[in-house]
Each structure stands twice: as structure tokens, then as C-alpha cells.
Design a protein around this motif. Structure first.
Motif, short mmCIF file in Angstrom:
data_model
loop_
_atom_site.label_atom_id
_atom_site.label_comp_id
_atom_site.label_asym_id
_atom_site.label_seq_id
_atom_site.Cartn_x
_atom_site.Cartn_y
_atom_site.Cartn_z
N GLN A 154 0.83 -1.19 0.00
CA GLN A 154 0.00 0.00 0.00
C GLN A 154 0.87 1.24 0.00
OE1 GLN A 154 -3.05 -0.28 3.01
NE2 GLN A 154 -3.38 -2.44 2.56
N GLY A 155 0.37 2.28 -0.62
CA GLY A 155 1.13 3.51 -0.74
C GLY A 155 1.90 3.59 -2.04
N THR A 156 1.91 2.51 -2.82
CA THR A 156 2.50 2.54 -4.15
C THR A 156 1.37 2.48 -5.17
OG1 THR A 156 2.70 0.14 -4.39
CG2 THR A 156 4.53 1.29 -3.32
N LEU A 157 1.65 2.92 -6.37
CA LEU A 157 0.62 2.94 -7.41
C LEU A 157 0.09 1.54 -7.70
CD1 LEU A 157 -0.94 4.65 -9.42
CD2 LEU A 157 0.92 4.32 -11.04
N VAL A 158 0.99 0.58 -7.85
CA VAL A 158 0.57 -0.79 -8.17
C VAL A 158 -0.15 -1.41 -6.98
CG1 VAL A 158 1.37 -3.09 -8.80
CG2 VAL A 158 2.39 -1.09 -9.88
N GLY A 159 0.37 -1.26 -5.79
CA GLY A 159 -0.25 -1.84 -4.61
C GLY A 159 -1.64 -1.27 -4.36
N ASP A 160 -1.78 0.04 -4.50
CA ASP A 160 -3.09 0.66 -4.33
C ASP A 160 -4.07 0.21 -5.41
OD1 ASP A 160 -2.31 2.01 -2.05
OD2 ASP A 160 -1.87 3.88 -3.10
N SER A 161 -3.57 -0.03 -6.62
CA SER A 161 -4.47 -0.50 -7.68
C SER A 161 -4.96 -1.92 -7.40
CB SER A 161 -3.78 -0.43 -9.05
OG SER A 161 -2.76 -1.38 -9.16
#
Length: 125
Positions: free
Chosen positions: A37-44
Motif C-alpha cells: 500500500q502507498g504505491t501505485l501498483v499496490g493501491d491498484s
């Protein structure tokens, strides 16, 4: 047989046949989401899972059972991901886990998925 006895018999048969199905149908299907979480891929990954669960639940769930998500942050570390996987299986009784795309994390979770007999899928970039 009186009308009262017939109605009591019908209610008893209904309760015996259909009530267990209604009780079990209400149990959610638990799915774990392990992402950075907190990264673009993780949040997606998290947002996509939430969107899918909301859409499925809006249509009545799966066989009347709603989807319940348990979301964990792996902080891009294999050790945190393994702890989250274990917590998801042991504490939240998930039936499947969707995981990180980071190779180190994904490779650390694969043996745990096999060991704990839990479906594991990770997003490939």
C-alpha cells in the motif's frame, strides 16, 4: 388434523429444510489482499479488489454469500507478506489470497500457500 397442527407441521418442515441453508448462506467468503500500500501498483490491487467485491456484493454475492476482504500491507518485504499470509489464513480464515507483484514477495508466499492449502494468485506486471 386441525389447521393449527397442519400449519405447525409446515413451519417445522420449512425450518428443518431451509433454515440451515439461510444460516450458512449468510457467512461471507473471506479473501485476503496482500499488497504494498502507498504505491501505485499496490493501491491498484487493493482498489480493484474493493471494486470487484462491491460489484459482486451488490448483485447478491456468490450463492447469496457476500465477499469480505481482509487487506494487509506487505511494505514490499517478504517477511511482512508471510506474516500477513499466515494471519489471513489462521485469524481471518480466508479461502484465497491475492498478492503482490514483487518477485521476492510472491516467491516467499508460494510455499506458504501450498503448505496451508490456500489459493494464492499474484498480479503480474
Amino acid at each position: 388434523m386441525s389447521v393449527f397442527k397442519k400449519m405447525a407441521l409446515i413451519v417445522a418442515v420449512f425450518a428443518f429444510v431451509f433454515l440451515p441453508r439461510l444460516v450458512f448462506a449468510a457467512e461471507p467468503i473471506n479473501i485476503g489482499i496482500i499488497a504494498e500500500q502507498g504505491t501505485l501498483v499496490g493501491d491498484s490491487i487493493v482498489n480493484g479488489a474493493k471494486l470487484a467485491a462491491d460489484q459482486i456484493n451488490a448483485k447478491g454475492g456468490i450463492d447469496g454469500r457476500p465477499i469480505k476482504l481482509f487487506i494487509y500491507d506487505d511494505h514490499m518485504r517478504a517477511t511482512d507478506a508471510v506474516q500477513a499470509f499466515q494471519r489471513a489464513v489462521y485469524d481471518h480464515h480466508v479461502v484465497a489470497v491475492v498478492g503482490s507483484w514483487i518477485s521476492e514477495v510472491a516467491l516467499a508466499l508460494e510455499p506458504w500457500a501450498a503448505r496451508l492449502h490456500t489459493i494464492y494468485n499474484y498480479r503480474r506486471s
